[in-house]
Design an enzyme around this catalytic site. Structure first.
Site, PDB file in Angstrom:
ATOM      1  CG  ASN A  88      -1.782  -1.110   1.245  1.00  0.00           C
ATOM      2  OD1 ASN A  88      -2.165  -1.613   0.176  1.00  0.00           O
ATOM      3  ND2 ASN A  88      -2.317  -1.751   2.559  1.00  0.00           N
ATOM      4  CG  HIS A 101       4.704  -2.346   5.288  1.00  0.00           C
ATOM      5  ND1 HIS A 101       4.652  -0.937   5.515  1.00  0.00           N
ATOM      6  CD2 HIS A 101       3.291  -2.645   5.088  1.00  0.00           C
ATOM      7  CE1 HIS A 101       3.553  -0.559   5.708  1.00  0.00           C
ATOM      8  NE2 HIS A 101       2.651  -1.419   5.514  1.00  0.00           N
ATOM      9  CG  HIS A 103       0.635  -6.044   3.681  1.00  0.00           C
ATOM     10  ND1 HIS A 103      -0.002  -6.029   4.983  1.00  0.00           N
ATOM     11  CD2 HIS A 103       0.703  -4.679   3.423  1.00  0.00           C
ATOM     12  CE1 HIS A 103       0.150  -4.881   5.445  1.00  0.00           C
ATOM     13  NE2 HIS A 103       0.335  -4.100   4.568  1.00  0.00           N
TER      14      HIS A 103
END
Ligand code: 5GP
Ligand code: ZN
Length: 136
Positions: A88, A101, A103
């Site tokens: 995101n 990051h 996921h």
């Protein structure tokens, strides 16, 4: 560069303990503490990049390879039925922690999660316009 106010910098560099499932010189992979499903993991670079637009290409390439390694490890250990990779950028896209990051989200039949989107129905003209706008 690390950001002294960034929680993921502290976790990635071991200043705050985490449930680590993979680590190398550039990355730490931890279990998400608010997981969508069992085994939901986050690939964290040890350097601070706020999002996709900031991370250098070579580092991003290494990050996705780490995501693949961890995906294989999770699949072997937890026997998931599928797996989503999600990343995101920006609040509008659901980013809540401003340290890039990736996921890694194992999926299970009937896990009752809704990670996919509602499709819309643009006309051919609209799609062509968008194509031309993106292509300049
Ligand atoms: P985002 O919404 O920014 O893409 O994802 C942030 C993720 O980080 C969320 O899934 C959230 O549960 C997770 N998270 C936030 N803070 C912490 C933390 O301190 N430790 C761990 N393990 N996960 C966190
Ligand atoms: Zn950071």
């Amino acid at each position: 560069m690390k950001d002294s106010n960034c929680i993921f910098c502290k976790i990635a560099n071991g200043e705050i303990p985490s449930n680590t499932i993979y680590e190398d010189e550039e990355f730490r992979v931890i279990l998400d503490n608010g997981p969508a499903t069992k085994g939901h993991a986050l690939v964290l670079p040890k350097e601070h990049y706020s999002d996709l637009f900031e991370i250098p290409e070579d580092k991003l390439g290494n990050a996705i390879v780490v995501a693949q390694k961890v995906a294989k490890k999770i699949k072997a250990a937890l026997n998931c039925d599928g797996l989503n990779i999600v990343q995101n950028n920006g609040e509008a896209a659901g980013q809540t922690v401003k340290h890039l990051h990736i996921h890694v989200i194992p999926r299970y039949k009937d896990d009752n999660q809704h990670i996919l989107w509602n499709p819309t129905s643009p006309s051919s003209d609209e799609l062509e316009n968008i194509r031309d706008t993106i292509n300049g």
